[in-house]
Design an enzyme around this catalytic site. Sequence first.
Site, PDB file in Angstrom:
ATOM      1  N   ALA A  38       0.874  -1.178   0.000  1.00  0.00           N
ATOM      2  CA  ALA A  38       0.000   0.000   0.000  1.00  0.00           C
ATOM      3  C   ALA A  38       0.907   1.223   0.000  1.00  0.00           C
ATOM      4  O   ALA A  38       2.042   1.156   0.497  1.00  0.00           O
ATOM      5  CB  ALA A  38      -0.867  -0.010   1.248  1.00  0.00           C
ATOM      6  N   GLY A  61       0.431  -4.892   1.012  1.00  0.00           N
ATOM      7  CA  GLY A  61      -0.780  -4.919   0.181  1.00  0.00           C
ATOM      8  C   GLY A  61      -0.568  -5.601  -1.161  1.00  0.00           C
ATOM      9  O   GLY A  61      -1.521  -6.104  -1.758  1.00  0.00           O
TER      10      GLY A  61
HETATM   11  N1  COA Z   1       4.618   3.027  -0.598  1.00  0.00           N
HETATM   12  C1  COA Z   1       5.030   4.190  -1.154  1.00  0.00           C
HETATM   13  N2  COA Z   1       6.146   4.296  -1.900  1.00  0.00           N
HETATM   14  C2  COA Z   1       6.877   3.191  -2.082  1.00  0.00           C
HETATM   15  C3  COA Z   1       6.518   1.951  -1.533  1.00  0.00           C
HETATM   16  C4  COA Z   1       5.325   1.887  -0.767  1.00  0.00           C
HETATM   17  N3  COA Z   1       4.867   0.753  -0.220  1.00  0.00           N
HETATM   18  N4  COA Z   1       7.446   1.026  -1.875  1.00  0.00           N
HETATM   19  C5  COA Z   1       8.357   1.669  -2.630  1.00  0.00           C
HETATM   20  N5  COA Z   1       8.016   2.984  -2.754  1.00  0.00           N
HETATM   21  C6  COA Z   1       8.737   4.041  -3.471  1.00  0.00           C
HETATM   22  C7  COA Z   1       9.949   4.538  -2.702  1.00  0.00           C
HETATM   23  O1  COA Z   1       9.553   5.492  -1.744  1.00  0.00           O
HETATM   24  C8  COA Z   1      10.777   5.117  -3.828  1.00  0.00           C
HETATM   25  O2  COA Z   1      10.235   6.362  -4.191  1.00  0.00           O
HETATM   26  P1  COA Z   1      11.236   7.636  -4.462  1.00  0.00           P
HETATM   27  O3  COA Z   1      12.109   7.200  -5.608  1.00  0.00           O
HETATM   28  O4  COA Z   1      10.298   8.741  -4.844  1.00  0.00           O
HETATM   29  O5  COA Z   1      12.001   7.836  -3.201  1.00  0.00           O
HETATM   30  C9  COA Z   1      10.511   4.164  -4.989  1.00  0.00           C
HETATM   31  O6  COA Z   1       9.275   3.511  -4.684  1.00  0.00           O
HETATM   32  C10 COA Z   1      11.583   3.110  -5.180  1.00  0.00           C
HETATM   33  O7  COA Z   1      11.736   2.416  -3.936  1.00  0.00           O
HETATM   34  P2  COA Z   1      13.154   2.240  -3.186  1.00  0.00           P
HETATM   35  O8  COA Z   1      12.860   2.021  -1.733  1.00  0.00           O
HETATM   36  O9  COA Z   1      14.064   3.353  -3.535  1.00  0.00           O
HETATM   37  O10 COA Z   1      13.666   0.906  -3.875  1.00  0.00           O
HETATM   38  P3  COA Z   1      14.701  -0.159  -3.244  1.00  0.00           P
HETATM   39  O11 COA Z   1      15.068  -1.063  -4.352  1.00  0.00           O
HETATM   40  O12 COA Z   1      15.779   0.523  -2.498  1.00  0.00           O
HETATM   41  O13 COA Z   1      13.838  -0.990  -2.154  1.00  0.00           O
HETATM   42  C11 COA Z   1      11.879  -2.163  -1.351  1.00  0.00           C
HETATM   43  C12 COA Z   1      12.762  -1.797  -2.579  1.00  0.00           C
HETATM   44  C13 COA Z   1      10.654  -2.879  -1.887  1.00  0.00           C
HETATM   45  C14 COA Z   1      12.667  -3.090  -0.423  1.00  0.00           C
HETATM   46  C15 COA Z   1      11.479  -0.871  -0.606  1.00  0.00           C
HETATM   47  O14 COA Z   1      10.936   0.055  -1.550  1.00  0.00           O
HETATM   48  C16 COA Z   1      10.455  -1.067   0.476  1.00  0.00           C
HETATM   49  O15 COA Z   1      10.788  -1.562   1.548  1.00  0.00           O
HETATM   50  N6  COA Z   1       9.189  -0.658   0.227  1.00  0.00           N
HETATM   51  C17 COA Z   1       8.143  -0.707   1.219  1.00  0.00           C
HETATM   52  C18 COA Z   1       7.657  -2.101   1.420  1.00  0.00           C
HETATM   53  C19 COA Z   1       6.592  -2.152   2.504  1.00  0.00           C
HETATM   54  O16 COA Z   1       6.851  -1.919   3.671  1.00  0.00           O
HETATM   55  N7  COA Z   1       5.346  -2.443   2.086  1.00  0.00           N
HETATM   56  C20 COA Z   1       4.247  -2.583   2.980  1.00  0.00           C
HETATM   57  C21 COA Z   1       3.480  -1.325   3.053  1.00  0.00           C
HETATM   58  S1  COA Z   1       2.131  -1.475   4.199  1.00  0.00           S
END
Ligand code: COA
Length: 260
Positions: A66, A112
């Site tokens: 999400a 999500g």
């Molecule tokens: N909500 C909002 N934005 C998100 C997102 C989420 N769940 N997951 C990724 N993004 C965004 C990041 O903020 C980033 O945006 P930006 O470039 O404007 O800063 C972009 O997507 C790329 O993500 P990034 O974190 O830079 O990629 P990464 O390869 O370093 O890491 C993940 C990948 C998936 C490990 C990491 O993005 C992450 O932990 N995401 C959240 C996962 C999560 O907790 N989901 C459950 C939500 S309830």
Amino acid sequence: MSFENILVEKRAALAQITINRPKKLNALNKCTISELHTAFDTLESDPAIKTIILTGSGEKAFVAGADISEFSNFSMEEGKRLAREGQEKLFDFVEQLATPVIAAINGFALGGGLELAMACHFRIASENAKMGLPEVSLGVIPGYGGTQRLPQLVGKGKAMEMIMTAGMISAQDAKDCGLVNHVSTQEELLPLVEKIASKILKNSSVAISAAIVAINANFKEGIDGFDAEIDAFGGCFGTEDFTEGTRAFLEKRKPNFPGN
Ligand code: COA
């Protein structure tokens, strides 16, 4: 159908929905959830569409969860509403569709994103996919059905561990615990999903819809799944697909199901 955050393609009886916010790893914001609802609803009422594939755009993510930026300042009431509306509009909605929905998990399926994949009727992953419910690392719990559907698929103990550790598992681990049915290379993911879909398309879509209702009944509180199966089974006898399927068998030919 034209949308801001998703793409919808139709290839004969097969439809593909691609969540298309690759810069945000296809995170589910309010607009995307609403567009997904509209797309699924429209495809469900299109009699020509018999199977739907759901995937994410890019090579990195199915859906990374999400959209955290949208709910970080929510109150308790707003949090509750977010979960309730999301479950009704998308997650329960997809699970209860009469049209089979296959999740093609092409990368991260987190929070999500995994909950959406679990709401689909079954899942196939590419070998780079990583899956998990990391919500407790954010101080919250899964709110789109994850605490219910993960134990249904992998068992209570494994679900407890995955949710408590907030860890990610590999595609192969997901296959080993029953979360996904098959694992392929990234290039082969959609061809494999289409191959499985083509087998579904050969069968009676009416009977498949009845089977979805009966299988889902097993997981609904207060409903006797065996009774639901009896009703759904009986209902098949009133369909043209049943007449055609049984007649074709007796005439030693392939059925040509009318789909009603
Ligand atoms: N909500 C909002 N934005 C998100 C997102 C989420 N769940 N997951 C990724 N993004 C965004 C990041 O903020 C980033 O945006 P930006 O470039 O404007 O800063 C972009 O997507 C790329 O993500 P990034 O974190 O830079 O990629 P990464 O390869 O370093 O890491 C993940 C990948 C998936 C490990 C990491 O993005 C992450 O932990 N995401 C959240 C996962 C999560 O907790 N989901 C459950 C939500 S309830």
